[in-house]
Design an enzyme around this catalytic site. Sequence first.
Site, PDB file in Angstrom:
ATOM      1  N   SER A 247      48.227 -10.099   9.590  1.00 45.89           N
ATOM      2  CA  SER A 247      47.316  -9.397   8.695  1.00 45.89           C
ATOM      3  C   SER A 247      48.096  -8.475   7.742  1.00 45.89           C
ATOM      4  O   SER A 247      48.995  -8.938   7.038  1.00 45.89           O
ATOM      5  CB  SER A 247      46.288  -8.641   9.536  1.00 45.89           C
ATOM      6  OG  SER A 247      45.126  -8.350   8.812  1.00 45.89           O
ATOM      7  N   ASP A 474      39.208 -17.517   7.071  1.00 46.53           N
ATOM      8  CA  ASP A 474      39.587 -16.176   7.509  1.00 46.53           C
ATOM      9  C   ASP A 474      38.754 -15.147   6.751  1.00 46.53           C
ATOM     10  O   ASP A 474      38.700 -15.164   5.528  1.00 46.53           O
ATOM     11  CB  ASP A 474      41.070 -15.942   7.222  1.00 46.53           C
ATOM     12  CG  ASP A 474      41.629 -14.686   7.870  1.00 46.53           C
ATOM     13  OD1 ASP A 474      40.974 -13.631   7.769  1.00 46.53           O
ATOM     14  OD2 ASP A 474      42.715 -14.758   8.466  1.00 46.53           O
ATOM     15  N   HIS A 502      40.308 -14.651  12.156  1.00 45.75           N
ATOM     16  CA  HIS A 502      41.374 -13.949  11.435  1.00 45.75           C
ATOM     17  C   HIS A 502      42.690 -14.132  12.173  1.00 45.75           C
ATOM     18  O   HIS A 502      42.812 -13.765  13.347  1.00 45.75           O
ATOM     19  CB  HIS A 502      41.015 -12.466  11.336  1.00 45.75           C
ATOM     20  CG  HIS A 502      42.011 -11.636  10.619  1.00 45.75           C
ATOM     21  ND1 HIS A 502      42.640 -12.045   9.458  1.00 45.75           N
ATOM     22  CD2 HIS A 502      42.502 -10.395  10.889  1.00 45.75           C
ATOM     23  CE1 HIS A 502      43.465 -11.105   9.052  1.00 45.75           C
ATOM     24  NE2 HIS A 502      43.409 -10.095   9.895  1.00 45.75           N
TER      25      HIS A 502
END
Length: 533
Positions: A247, A474, A502
């Site tokens: 991320s 995502d 995600h």
Amino acid sequence: MPPSRLFRSTTAAAAAATAALALLISGCSSGGPSPGGAAPGRSTEAGAGRPASDGSPLEPLPAVVPTALRPYYDQRLSWHDCGVAGFQCATMKAPLDYDKPDPGTDLKLAVARKKATGPGPRIGSLLVNPGGPGGSAIDYLQQYAPQPAAVRARYDMVAMDPRGVARSEPVECLTDRQMDHFTQIDTTPDTPAEVGKLVTAYRNFAEGCEARSGKLLPHVSTIEAARDMDILRAVLGDQKLTYVGASYGTFLGATYAGLFPTRSGRLVLDGATDPSLDSRTVNLEQTAGFNTAFTAFATDCVKRQDCPLGTKSAADAGRQLSALFKKLDTHPVPTGQDRKLTESLATTGVIAAMYDEGAWSLLRTAIAQAKDGNGRALLALSDSYYERSASGHYANQMYANPAVNCLDLPAPFTSPDQVRAALPAFRKASPVFGDNFAWNALNCAYWPVKPTGTARRIPAKGAAPIVVVGTTRDPATPYAWAKGLAAQLSSATLLTYVGDGHTAYGRGSDCIDTAINTFLLEGTPPAKNKRCT
């Protein structure tokens, strides 16, 4: 009220949320951040119609370590038992200001490691970061990221809480009671008075951060955190950095590669962000990313008899969820605590479940309960997203998050009028979440420190092969961002997971895990344009 642009790994965010909600639904006691992606009707995977960036590239730093920084690179860490089985901890010094290093103002950054277990020769250190910005890398390493046995055998697993985060000189802003109030502020204001209350909340938040962490706030940028990582690489004795970032951790890792391309080793950037995008584009595209995820959830939901949002269509399910939010806006429901479930808390709870399709069944139950007047389960999801403990204490992620974001990029909006003008675009991106995410993007407008960063492409010419991982649906880091980052990095290979949720590594795809493990262990990147399910 999730802070704007929260990028954190699924494992760190959704696992805790799912566990908390599961406890509540089973009848047991449990003892920001910003949403977005491609607009409805436009594939996040294709990135069609997305404007090309004309941002200037991030230039590498000189290869020779400046004399003033040499003492930091030459320091020796004193390792001790962490109190967690097999882990050792240490404290590393870094300059508060890289332009004016002063031992009297040095930061003390927390580091943890778990040494290679064998068999097989040790390759080196593998640094991990779960994202955020503001996520504790040490907590992530100790709780969720032991990595496969074959990788653990060959690497010392290492984590460092970035400056301003958790154990590393944490940014502080509000008391727990003040934070409770902040999370309940209406982020879909309908009147000038409600807009005024929201602006006051943002101002109070920013003033609290300045009062408690003013000295640190100008020095928590991603570039500075990446420079800290290079010091850590050196003191660990590694010639090159090996790294797995999830991320926001992909932005941190890509920034490292851009600053230190010749010192970049095997980098895995999973759930990638695109550093070439300005903050308004980031917020708008992330809004649509959550819409993509919600559409996938709703499409699955309406096929089931227990769907609390009807059985007609995903669009109708969205309208029903919007109706629930609107009802909660004026009539919050009890939760069994002294806090009621407001529209803002309910929205955050739904957002939390979008990170992982494994939470969909629990979200259906939580929505059904909320419609029946019981907000306990959605509140539990919201609390886990905010990292609020059962005792009411908040971790510092929601303070570190805007501190980093507001420094890295100029604010997407500087006034309520600019938000109002952008509402049609945000509503198009997400009929359900658009208003909420647009108003959340106003938070940096009142930040006490001017931004030091800007949107830039990162070519990282001369870096070793880098693996960029993107998931097609995502919510938090839309797939187009992974394509954008992979196109910028001169040595990148794009690895695609066709699915929901995600990030992709360690989430059940043998294809993804095998490709990444092979890269970490052998240095061989996956085949060009490899796709996994």
